[in-house]
Design a protein around this motif. Structure first.
Motif: not given
Lengths: 347, 347
Positions: A341-343, A345, B262, B346-347
């Motif tokens: 679940g970590q999205s 950057n 990104t 997309e985690g």
DNA sequence: CAAATATGCTAAAATGTTTAAGCAAAATTT
DNA sequence: AAATTTTGCTTAAACATTTTAGCATATTTG
């Protein structure tokens, strides 16, 4: 087409001897007691007509070429290309030119190129070599040539060198994976006797040993066609489905590996976690970004050229050997490994 | 340390003149009527003691060095690195060495390096130059030097050249995006007067004109820090949210662009479709894979070296000029553009 | 048999510098 | 005033080759 101007023409025009002009031009005017007035006249006229000494003649006479030979594995490999670019820049700033060549890890080609460097009378050597050229390099060392090995050492050859501590880099990378909970960690490396390759395997092996886990090493024979290697890796990942993480020992293996994993549709890191030695654009921007053991390229280039230039300049004290081992840095990128679940950057 | 062996030593040992040895070694035995027996004796002894003529002396006397100067924009750029590696390989096979340097698109540095090449007496020049060096290159051409420009031409300088048809490459790429239904197509290019850059913009502009769509051009000033460029691109994509597709005019701009996208969390191609000039590992393996205008690197290298070598060998017919324009190839990669349902990480 | 030609090689100039050794004139010392 | 030193420069060898012109000797020609 204006005729090339020679030192002789300068001398004639100023009505002095060739020797005088040469001495002034080489900064020996004081030492050789050329009067300041004359020295200035010479410099002024030389500037005026834009005279440039013929470097070939100069080199023939002095034995110095101000050229450094740089031999890398493959100039199209981003690691070597970057090192080469940095070395070239730094050398140029210190009055040296670089002439570089790729060995493609081919011993015969490396030998050829070493001969070529000698024929070209390079002043110094910067070398990342395949095995099998120990004798020739030893001969260079014995003859007192300025020389520095980098990236990898040559077994049995004691000379200047700048390398990265591959073993601890790989140890850390393996520890990192272990810390994330992976237990079946594979290592993909090039089949090679090279010291850096051996060290990388050793670091990997030690970390696994400490956790009493088995090694899972796959060696790729090189050189080989791109397509062939990717295919071989695909097979490896199919035959070795038990592995939950993989370490690549070089950046090009990492690239091939990602290609193979992509083709197999494996999800990273859910199905296989990936860490590579060496950083590059692909690893940084891949999604998910790939964790790497980054080499301190800028520092390497700096150390290499410094070591070489001091070897060049201190012709006298021939005994001195400099061996530097730089620390690589683990750049952890996939913060969300093994966690869902970590999205975000991270920076 | 064994003393370096000279032609003089050979002559003395065989009790013949230096001239005789030299003639035999240079394959002029027949022409100069040296008897076969003697010629063989010479060759045999030379082989036996491993005599190698001093290339500096040879070059000084003959004016030939068998060295080719290769100047690229940046050797750490994969396009140039690959071209360089291929040229080096092909040149080596034909008895020529390459000495290469990066200009970093800096006119002053390019001028310096051109001077350096002349000082080193390179036999031929292979050049991808920044603007502003027209006069010097014209001078080389006028002096009849063997020379070939590549990647980009130099305005007003008529000489050998091998380039890619950038305009039609970019036209095709733009058409491709238009065909996919995109209407707000941006072009990110380097701020530069270089011919290949202009051609790329022109191809883009023409395609848009044919569809009566407005141009959306953003020029990046170079050189600049990596971080700075990415930042600038982030701003561009934020300010220009209307654009639904973007073309990058070079591979490094494409890399920076992907990084910016990104960071902004933009999804490709749903939010912005991407096409770049030049291929590389990143574009091939990115997810989704990036469509590119690929240059025929192998063919370019081959044509470049062939053109140069024939210029070198045909000293006589000085008039001949070879200008080749190679066709780039659109490599379409994201087959699923504009189709939904890509459940990605997309985690 | 003399003249012309062919044979097989060599002497020496040329490439463009650097630098050790040296020489005449001026300045200083004795 | 002679001897010594200093000044300011030059001569010439050296670097390691290539190549032109030429020189004996041997062979062929007329």
């Amino acid at each position: 087409m204006k005729k090339k101007i020679l030192i002789h023409d300068i001398a004639k025009h100023l009505d002095v001897s060739i020797a005088t002009v040469s001495l002034v031009l080489n900064g020996k005017a004081k030492e050789k007691r050329i009067s300041d007035t004359l020295a200035e006249r010479v410099l002024k006229y030389v500037e005026e007509v834009g005279y440039k000494p013929n470097q070939l003649a100069k080199s023939l006479r002095t034995g110095k070429t101000h050229v450094i030979g740089l031999m890398v594995e493959d100039i199209a490999n981003p690691f070597f290309a970057t090192v080469a670019a940095l070395i070239e820049k730094k050398a140029l700033a210190r009055g040296y030119r670089i002439i570089y060549c790729s060995t493609n890890n081919d011993t015969a080609k490396a030998l050829d190129l070493l001969t070529m460097f000698q024929e070209r009378h390079v002043d110094g050597y910067i070398l990342a070599l395949p095995n099998g050229v120990e004798d020739e390099v030893s001969a260079l060392v014995r003859r007192g040539k300025a020389l520095v090995l980098f990236d990898r050492l040559l077994p049995g050859v004691l000379t200047n060198a700048v390398v990265v501590d591959s073993a601890s880099g790989m140890y850390e990378a393996t520890q990192h994976l272990l810390g994330q909970g992976f237990r079946r960690i594979a290592l993909v490396m090039a089949h090679s006797e090279q010291t850096q390759m051996a060290a990388r395997q050793q670091g990997y092996a030690q970390a696994l040993r400490e956790h009493q886990l088995p090694e899972l090493v796959h060696e790729i024979a090189l050189p080989q066609e791109h397509e062939q290697i990717v295919h071989e890796l695909q097979l490896f990942f199919q035959v070795q489905p038990a592995c939950d993480a993989v370490l690549f020992a070089t950046n090009y293996l990492g690239v091939y590996g990602l290609e193979a994993l992509t083709r197999l549709g494996k999800r990273i890191p859910e199905q296989v976690a990936v860490v590579s030695f060496d950083d590059n654009d692909l690893f940084r921007l891949y999604s998910p970004p790939i964790t790497v053991v980054a080499q301190p390229i800028e520092a390497m280039a700096e150390d290499i050229i410094n070591t070489l230039l001091s070897a060049l300049e201190s012709r006298a004290e021939t005994g001195r050997i400099v061996q530097l081992q730089l620390a690589p840095q683990l750049v952890v990128r996939s913060s969300s490994i093994r966690s869902r679940g970590q999205s975000s950057n991270e920076g």
